[in-house]
Design a protein around this motif. Sequence first.
Motif, short mmCIF file in Angstrom:
data_model
loop_
_atom_site.label_atom_id
_atom_site.label_comp_id
_atom_site.label_asym_id
_atom_site.label_seq_id
_atom_site.Cartn_x
_atom_site.Cartn_y
_atom_site.Cartn_z
N GLU A 5 19.45 28.61 25.08
CA GLU A 5 18.25 28.30 24.33
C GLU A 5 17.44 29.42 24.12
OE1 GLU A 5 16.29 25.89 27.52
OE2 GLU A 5 17.79 24.31 27.20
N LEU A 6 17.06 29.42 22.78
CA LEU A 6 16.17 30.40 22.16
C LEU A 6 14.58 30.08 22.22
CD1 LEU A 6 18.16 31.20 18.89
CD2 LEU A 6 17.95 32.46 21.11
N ASP A 7 13.85 31.12 22.57
CA ASP A 7 12.28 31.09 22.59
C ASP A 7 11.93 31.00 20.92
OD1 ASP A 7 9.87 30.60 22.87
OD2 ASP A 7 9.65 32.63 23.94
N MET A 8 12.35 30.10 20.24
CA MET A 8 12.00 30.29 18.87
C MET A 8 11.69 28.91 18.22
SD MET A 8 14.97 31.25 15.82
CE MET A 8 15.39 32.68 16.51
N SER A 9 10.61 28.82 17.56
CA SER A 9 10.43 27.68 16.99
C SER A 9 11.20 26.99 15.72
CB SER A 9 8.88 27.63 16.24
OG SER A 9 8.72 28.54 15.08
N VAL A 10 11.21 25.79 15.38
CA VAL A 10 12.05 25.46 14.48
C VAL A 10 11.90 25.93 13.25
CG1 VAL A 10 12.80 23.07 13.33
CG2 VAL A 10 12.47 23.03 15.66
N ASP A 11 10.22 25.85 12.90
CA ASP A 11 10.17 26.37 11.41
C ASP A 11 10.62 28.12 11.63
OD1 ASP A 11 8.82 24.35 10.83
OD2 ASP A 11 6.79 25.05 11.30
N MET A 12 10.55 28.86 12.47
CA MET A 12 10.87 30.36 12.31
C MET A 12 12.60 30.22 12.15
SD MET A 12 10.26 33.18 11.87
CE MET A 12 8.58 33.52 12.35
N ALA A 13 13.25 29.35 13.09
CA ALA A 13 14.59 29.26 12.80
C ALA A 13 15.04 28.95 11.41
CB ALA A 13 15.19 28.20 13.99
N LEU A 14 14.30 27.72 10.81
CA LEU A 14 14.67 27.49 9.45
C LEU A 14 14.54 28.83 8.30
CD1 LEU A 14 13.28 24.20 9.27
CD2 LEU A 14 15.68 24.57 9.28
N LYS A 15 13.47 29.48 8.68
CA LYS A 15 13.24 30.67 7.94
C LYS A 15 14.14 31.66 8.15
CE LYS A 15 7.96 30.28 7.84
NZ LYS A 15 6.92 31.00 8.30
N VAL A 54 17.55 37.54 7.11
CA VAL A 54 16.59 38.73 6.45
C VAL A 54 15.41 38.73 7.38
CG1 VAL A 54 15.72 39.92 4.65
CG2 VAL A 54 17.78 38.75 4.36
N VAL A 55 14.86 37.55 7.51
CA VAL A 55 13.47 37.38 8.19
C VAL A 55 13.62 37.68 9.74
CG1 VAL A 55 11.71 35.77 8.60
CG2 VAL A 55 12.51 36.03 6.32
N ASP A 56 13.22 38.42 10.19
CA ASP A 56 13.13 38.64 11.67
C ASP A 56 12.48 37.71 12.46
OD1 ASP A 56 13.56 39.81 14.31
OD2 ASP A 56 12.44 41.53 13.94
N PRO A 57 12.85 36.98 13.41
CA PRO A 57 12.14 35.83 13.92
C PRO A 57 11.34 36.53 15.01
CG PRO A 57 14.38 35.99 14.87
CD PRO A 57 14.33 36.59 13.46
#
Length: 209
Positions: free
Chosen positions: A174-184, A191-194
Amino acid sequence: MKRYFLTGIVVLIPVVITIWVIRLVVTTLDQSFDILPIEWRPETLVGSHIPGLGVVAALLIIILTGAIATNLLGRKLLDMLDEVLGKIPLVKSIYTGVKQVSDTLFSSSGQAFRQVLLVRYPHQEVWTIAFQTGVPTLSIAQQLNEPHVNVYVPTTPNPTSGFFLMVPKRHTIELDMSVDMALKYIISMGVVDPATHAKTSPQSTHQPN
């Protein structure tokens, strides 16, 4: 000169694509008035085409539909609509399938696409980002010897296509990452660092064979 050219490409591509997408959306929504008789269309009543009027109309219809659907009378009308459409053979298959997906994705109580995971795909030596969409149905879960989760693995750079997998829960992180950031992160091909970190859990420390 080469450096200027590459810099210009990097700056212009996001701008051009953004303008193209917005124009496509506005143009598509403006065409929604084509279902009206010619004499009722805005360009006939006003005398000229008004760009973006379809977007405003679509937003008003969505808000009005939501307002109606949240009261008792509106829910009864929607139940009647479901019953009527559910009796039409071809329409029933399309409407029911789309409704189930939309209810799952957009319901405030749903869990679809609310958790970003790391899973091993396409083989055990590779990790990729996936979205948890739920758990297997009871009939499928009974055939499995341990808890599994349903995941959607999107492709890059187009996340609207991908693969549906059922993965052992212990093989996910499980990642502490939002869906929007994951999509980016997916669209940018990494390239985009979450700028996030994985949750500490027994699953994240497990290394499947």
